[in-house]
Design a protein around this motif. Structure first.
Motif, PDB file in Angstrom:
ATOM      1  N   GLN A 158       5.742 -17.849 -15.860  1.00 43.22           N
ATOM      2  CA  GLN A 158       5.618 -18.005 -17.312  1.00 43.22           C
ATOM      3  C   GLN A 158       4.148 -18.079 -17.730  1.00 43.22           C
ATOM      4  O   GLN A 158       3.729 -17.434 -18.701  1.00 43.22           O
ATOM      5  N   CYS A 161       2.498 -14.684 -17.379  1.00 38.89           N
ATOM      6  CA  CYS A 161       2.919 -13.811 -18.483  1.00 38.89           C
ATOM      7  C   CYS A 161       2.138 -14.144 -19.750  1.00 38.89           C
ATOM      8  O   CYS A 161       1.655 -13.251 -20.456  1.00 38.89           O
ATOM      9  N   MET A 168       7.406 -15.940 -22.561  1.00 40.31           N
ATOM     10  CA  MET A 168       8.723 -15.998 -21.934  1.00 40.31           C
ATOM     11  C   MET A 168       9.212 -17.443 -21.950  1.00 40.31           C
ATOM     12  O   MET A 168       8.436 -18.371 -21.721  1.00 40.31           O
ATOM     13  N   GLU A 169      10.491 -17.618 -22.201  1.00 46.50           N
ATOM     14  CA  GLU A 169      11.082 -18.951 -22.280  1.00 46.50           C
ATOM     15  C   GLU A 169      11.824 -19.276 -20.993  1.00 46.50           C
ATOM     16  O   GLU A 169      12.440 -18.399 -20.386  1.00 46.50           O
ATOM     17  N   LYS A 170      11.755 -20.548 -20.581  1.00 45.04           N
ATOM     18  CA  LYS A 170      12.454 -20.982 -19.372  1.00 45.04           C
ATOM     19  C   LYS A 170      13.695 -21.783 -19.740  1.00 45.04           C
ATOM     20  O   LYS A 170      13.798 -22.362 -20.806  1.00 45.04           O
ATOM     21  N   MET A 178      14.057 -17.620 -16.168  1.00 47.46           N
ATOM     22  CA  MET A 178      13.290 -17.023 -17.255  1.00 47.46           C
ATOM     23  C   MET A 178      14.268 -16.295 -18.165  1.00 47.46           C
ATOM     24  O   MET A 178      15.007 -15.415 -17.724  1.00 47.46           O
ATOM     25  N   ARG A 179      14.286 -16.687 -19.423  1.00 53.49           N
ATOM     26  CA  ARG A 179      15.241 -16.130 -20.376  1.00 53.49           C
ATOM     27  C   ARG A 179      14.614 -14.969 -21.135  1.00 53.49           C
ATOM     28  O   ARG A 179      13.501 -15.068 -21.639  1.00 53.49           O
ATOM     29  N   CYS A 180      15.348 -13.887 -21.220  1.00 51.54           N
ATOM     30  CA  CYS A 180      14.872 -12.699 -21.925  1.00 51.54           C
ATOM     31  C   CYS A 180      15.828 -12.424 -23.086  1.00 51.54           C
ATOM     32  O   CYS A 180      16.967 -12.001 -22.877  1.00 51.54           O
ATOM     33  N   CYS A 182      15.266 -10.477 -26.233  1.00 52.06           N
ATOM     34  CA  CYS A 182      14.510  -9.592 -27.126  1.00 52.06           C
ATOM     35  C   CYS A 182      15.224  -9.443 -28.471  1.00 52.06           C
ATOM     36  O   CYS A 182      16.443  -9.590 -28.567  1.00 52.06           O
ATOM     37  N   MET A 194       6.761  -4.900 -22.086  1.00 56.50           N
ATOM     38  CA  MET A 194       7.158  -6.239 -21.648  1.00 56.50           C
ATOM     39  C   MET A 194       7.441  -6.264 -20.152  1.00 56.50           C
ATOM     40  O   MET A 194       7.002  -7.165 -19.431  1.00 56.50           O
ATOM     41  N   ALA A 198       5.635  -8.423 -17.213  1.00 59.67           N
ATOM     42  CA  ALA A 198       6.456  -9.347 -16.423  1.00 59.67           C
ATOM     43  C   ALA A 198       6.398  -8.994 -14.940  1.00 59.67           C
ATOM     44  O   ALA A 198       6.269  -9.880 -14.087  1.00 59.67           O
TER      45      ALA A 198
END
Length: 213
Positions: A158, A161, A168-170, A178-180, A182, A194, A198
């Motif tokens: 994170q 990035c 990026m959110e965890k 790591m949550r994606c 978009c 992106m 990443a």
């Protein structure tokens, strides 16, 4: 679960606040399970950036008397107009098909990268809702052969990035995923950018982990 709740007369409430309104590649994520819940909670995306939340429920559960359901923020006209536009656009089959296609781009790229690095564990996805688990490659595998999740590794990815201008959110166990998530109208070029950032971050952290052990 749907069968049991029906048999026992228990209303089944489905939370579609984050996964609904096209996020999963279907208008509602519960459609993948081929069920019809009794109550659906919807918010966030349905307002098209305007504050809006909706509770959709079976008519048999309607206990409100006429005029009883009132409040200061009920029926915001701008939010209702925005929500109408969102539903009309997102419900189109071609729009949902594009969400699935974009999600597949990310999943395929991450699965290919997983074969080349040691820190990626499970990859889970539905449409443009993806979770990439990071693991400790030197940890002890469980009885299923899965390495232990690592929030430390995820935090390093994170940070790397962010250094390269990608937020990026965890989430998940120990903050290891790591949550994606978009925007549904993200372009394929933006997805490519992106993914480049990443992948570069993941490869760097993977190399650092190997170097320190």
């Amino acid at each position: 679960m749907r069968r049991v709740t029906k048999e026992l007369g228990i209303p089944m409430i489905v939370d579609e606040i984050q996964c609904g309104i096209g996020r999963s590649g279907k208008f509602f994520a519960f459609e993948y399970a081929d069920i019809v819940p009794d109550v659906i909670l919807v918010s966030k995306a349905i307002g098209g950036s305007q504050p809006m939340s909706v509770v959709i429920y079976h008519k048999d559960l309607d206990a409100w008397q006429p005029g009883a359901h009132a409040g200061t923020f009920r029926g915001n006209q701008l939010a209702m107009a925005a929500g109408t536009v969102v539903m009309n656009r997102v419900s189109k089959p071609e729009f949902l098909a594009e969400v699935v296609e974009k999600g597949a781009m990310i999943e395929q790229r991450m699965n290919a990268l997983k074969k080349e690095v040691s820190i990626i564990g499970d990859i889970r996805s539905k449409g443009l809702m993806l979770g990439i688990e990071f693991v400790d490659p030197l940890g002890q595998a469980d009885h299923l052969g899965s390495l232990p999740p690592s929030g430390v590794v995820a935090a390093k990815v994170q940070k790397e990035c962010f250094t390269n201008r990608l937020i990026m959110e965890k989430g998940g166990r120990y903050g290891s995923v790591m949550r994606c998530l978009c925007a549904l109208n993200v372009s394929k070029d933006e997805i490519g950018l992106m993914l480049d950032i990443a992948e570069k971050a993941i490869r760097k952290v993977d190399a650092d982990v190997k170097a320190h052990h």
